[in-house]
Enzyme design. Structure first.
Site, PDB file in Angstrom:
ATOM      1  N   PHE A   1       0.861  -1.180   0.000  1.00  0.00           N
ATOM      2  CA  PHE A   1       0.000   0.000   0.000  1.00  0.00           C
ATOM      3  C   PHE A   1       0.896   1.228   0.000  1.00  0.00           C
ATOM      4  CE2 PHE A   1      -2.459   3.552   1.404  1.00  0.00           C
ATOM      5  CZ  PHE A   1      -3.654   3.381   0.709  1.00  0.00           C
TER       6      PHE A   1
ATOM      7  N   ASP B   1       9.543   2.893   1.657  1.00  0.00           N
ATOM      8  CA  ASP B   1       8.370   3.686   2.029  1.00  0.00           C
ATOM      9  C   ASP B   1       8.163   3.514   3.529  1.00  0.00           C
ATOM     10  OD1 ASP B   1       5.900   4.710   2.630  1.00  0.00           O
ATOM     11  OD2 ASP B   1       4.871   3.871   0.889  1.00  0.00           O
TER      12      ASP B   1
ATOM     13  N   LYS C   1       2.946  11.064   7.100  1.00  0.00           N
ATOM     14  CA  LYS C   1       2.155  10.870   8.315  1.00  0.00           C
ATOM     15  C   LYS C   1       2.710  11.603   9.543  1.00  0.00           C
ATOM     16  CE  LYS C   1       0.108   6.482   6.848  1.00  0.00           C
ATOM     17  NZ  LYS C   1      -1.258   6.767   6.474  1.00  0.00           N
TER      18      LYS C   1
HETATM   19  C1  LIG Z   1       3.170   2.849   3.575  1.00  0.00           C
HETATM   20  C2  LIG Z   1       2.249   3.938   3.089  1.00  0.00           C
HETATM   21  N1  LIG Z   1       2.584   4.660   2.018  1.00  0.00           N
HETATM   22  C3  LIG Z   1       1.800   5.646   1.568  1.00  0.00           C
HETATM   23  C4  LIG Z   1       0.601   5.953   2.178  1.00  0.00           C
HETATM   24  C5  LIG Z   1      -0.264   7.037   1.629  1.00  0.00           C
HETATM   25  O1  LIG Z   1      -0.264   8.170   2.463  1.00  0.00           O
HETATM   26  P1  LIG Z   1      -1.402   9.287   2.309  1.00  0.00           P
HETATM   27  O2  LIG Z   1      -2.678   8.687   2.769  1.00  0.00           O
HETATM   28  O3  LIG Z   1      -0.925  10.421   3.189  1.00  0.00           O
HETATM   29  O4  LIG Z   1      -1.432   9.681   0.865  1.00  0.00           O
HETATM   30  C6  LIG Z   1       0.204   5.210   3.298  1.00  0.00           C
HETATM   31  C7  LIG Z   1      -1.078   5.484   3.966  1.00  0.00           C
HETATM   32  O5  LIG Z   1      -1.609   4.708   4.710  1.00  0.00           O
HETATM   33  C8  LIG Z   1       1.049   4.184   3.770  1.00  0.00           C
HETATM   34  O6  LIG Z   1       0.724   3.431   4.835  1.00  0.00           O
END
Ligand SMILES: Cc1ncc(COP(=O)(O)O)c(C=O)c1O
Length: 401
Positions: free
Chosen positions: A141, A226, A255
């Site tokens: 994700f 990530d 986040k």
């Molecule tokens: C690992 C990871 N990458 C990217 C995102 C996307 O972040 P955003 O919701 O701020 O676009 C998330 C969101 O849960 C995430 O857990």
């Protein structure tokens, strides 16, 4: 109609139904606790998917935001402001890297990392134009943009959004042989979550991340981690990669970088990698704005002390010990995670993750289900041990009473 029912109905009335929230309407929050429109208190065991690592209304973060509100909130990147240089320098230092490219949301930062890797592939690695490949993991994700869902394996996240962006290859998470087999001369990056959060807090097998590091180094491929959900204290270290002694080429952060106050995200890497961008080739009106930088600078200062990482490690050990006891009793089938972060699979017959979440809500604890039988536990790192124990008591009661 109760106050909650009418507040919930009015919240749902004019929104697209792209979420299925629990029937609670929060009015205020402080630390690890939220209070709803009827004055009922709930222990927040989700922490905005780790955006609230430092708790609700954290005094240092709110004070930093308030002070900045009275100074300057937005310049756009057309002009510099006096918090920008410090923010980039201090975030780079926290990451042990050189260069920062600030954005706002997590998805934007991952998009930025994808663009970085492709541009680096063409300009530095010498991949023929239009041929760059990025390897990603199944069950990933990384966000919700058209490109990011193009390489999702989650049907709900992906269906009906084609045509999809090409240039990605999906391999099983945790499988080094598959990763090596997928690599070619045109591979520019391997993009991974060091712990897969939305998939249900999946920790890869020991040795996987060092293996990815070795393979990417040998093949001249960027390792892009990530750490949007796993980073900044959640797992008991600043970065989840540290648990395996791994330093990637690129960190993607979001986040908690905004302290639950403003959206702040960033791509952090070497001057060589992020040096591929020239003016006009990428940007964001709000990325790196003064308010974001002021809050993030305070976040970085708090992380520099190591206090929150230590807390996540210590309370996390306790959390996992208690959850393992539930597994021994047979009411949960699996517990995964690191630090103050757990994915718990509820035993068949005891309700879906959603049903367990609703029962927990009735007992004053807020969590979120995922993939049917799983609930995710990720309280703010400022939670007290007593409150954590109380939350666990409620979970035990829901599963065993
Ligand atoms: C690992 C990871 N990458 C990217 C995102 C996307 O972040 P955003 O919701 O701020 O676009 C998330 C969101 O849960 C995430 O857990």
């Amino acid at each position: 109609m109760s106050t909650t029912t009418s507040a919930f109905a009015s919240a749902e009335a004019h929104t697209a139904h792209n979420y299925h929230p629990l029937p609670v309407v929060v009015a205020t929050a402080d630390g690890a606790w939220m209070t709803d429109v009827e004055g009922r208190r709930f222990l927040d065991m989700l922490a905005g998917y780790s955006a609230l690592n430092f708790g609700h209304g954290n005094r240092r973060l709110i004070d930093a935001a308030k002070a900045q509100l009275d100074r300057v909130t937005l310049t756009s990147r057309a002009f510099h402001h006096d918090r920008f240089g410090d923010f980039c320098a201090q975030l780079a230092e926290l990451c042990g890297m050189e260069t920062v490219l600030p954005m706002n949301t997590g998805a934007e930062a991952v998009e930025t990392a994808v663009k970085t890797a492709r541009k680096w592939g063409y300009r530095v690695k010498g991949v023929p134009q239009g041929q760059a490949k990025i390897i990603v993991a199944a069950n990933n994700f990384h966000g919700r943009t058209t490109t990011l869902i193009s390489f999702s394996t989650d049907h709900e996240a992906r269906a009906d959004y084609g045509p999809y962006t090409p240039g990605f290859e999906i391999v099983p998470y945790g499988d080094l042989t598959a990763l090596e087999a997928a690599m070619s001369a045109n591979t520019v990056a391997v993009l991974l979550e060091p712990v897969q959060g939305e998939a249900g807090v999946l920790v890869p097998p020991h040795g996987y991340l060092p293996g990815v590091r070795r393979l990417t180094r040998e093949r001249g491929v960027l390792f892009v981690a990530d750490e949007i959900q796993s980073g900044l204290g959640r797992t008991g270290k600043t970065f989840a990669c540290e648990h395996e002694g791994v330093v990637p080429d690129v960190y993607v952060l979001g986040k908690a970088l905004g302290g639950g106050v403003v959206p702040v995200s960033a791509v952090v890497s070497s001057a060589e990698v992020l040096g591929v961008f020239r003016p006009g080739e990428h940007g964001s009106t709000f990325g790196g704005n003064p308010l974001a930088c002021a809050v993030a600078l305070e976040v970085i200062a708090m992380l520099r002390t190591g206090e929150f990482q230590a807390r996540a490690a210590e309370l996390g050990e306790h959390l996992h010990r208690e959850l393992r006891l539930l597994a021994e009793r047979g009411v949960v089938t699996e517990v995964r995670g690191r630090g103050l972060w757990a994915g718990v699979d509820v035993a068949p017959g005891l309700g879906t993750g959603r049903e367990v979440s609703e029962k927990l809500m009735d007992r004053g604890v807020l969590v979120k289900d995922t993939h049917g039988a799983t609930i995710r536990i990720a309280p703010p790192l400022v939670i007290s041990k007593e409150d954590l124990d109380w939350g666990l008591d409620q979970l035990r009661a829901v599963l065993t009473d």
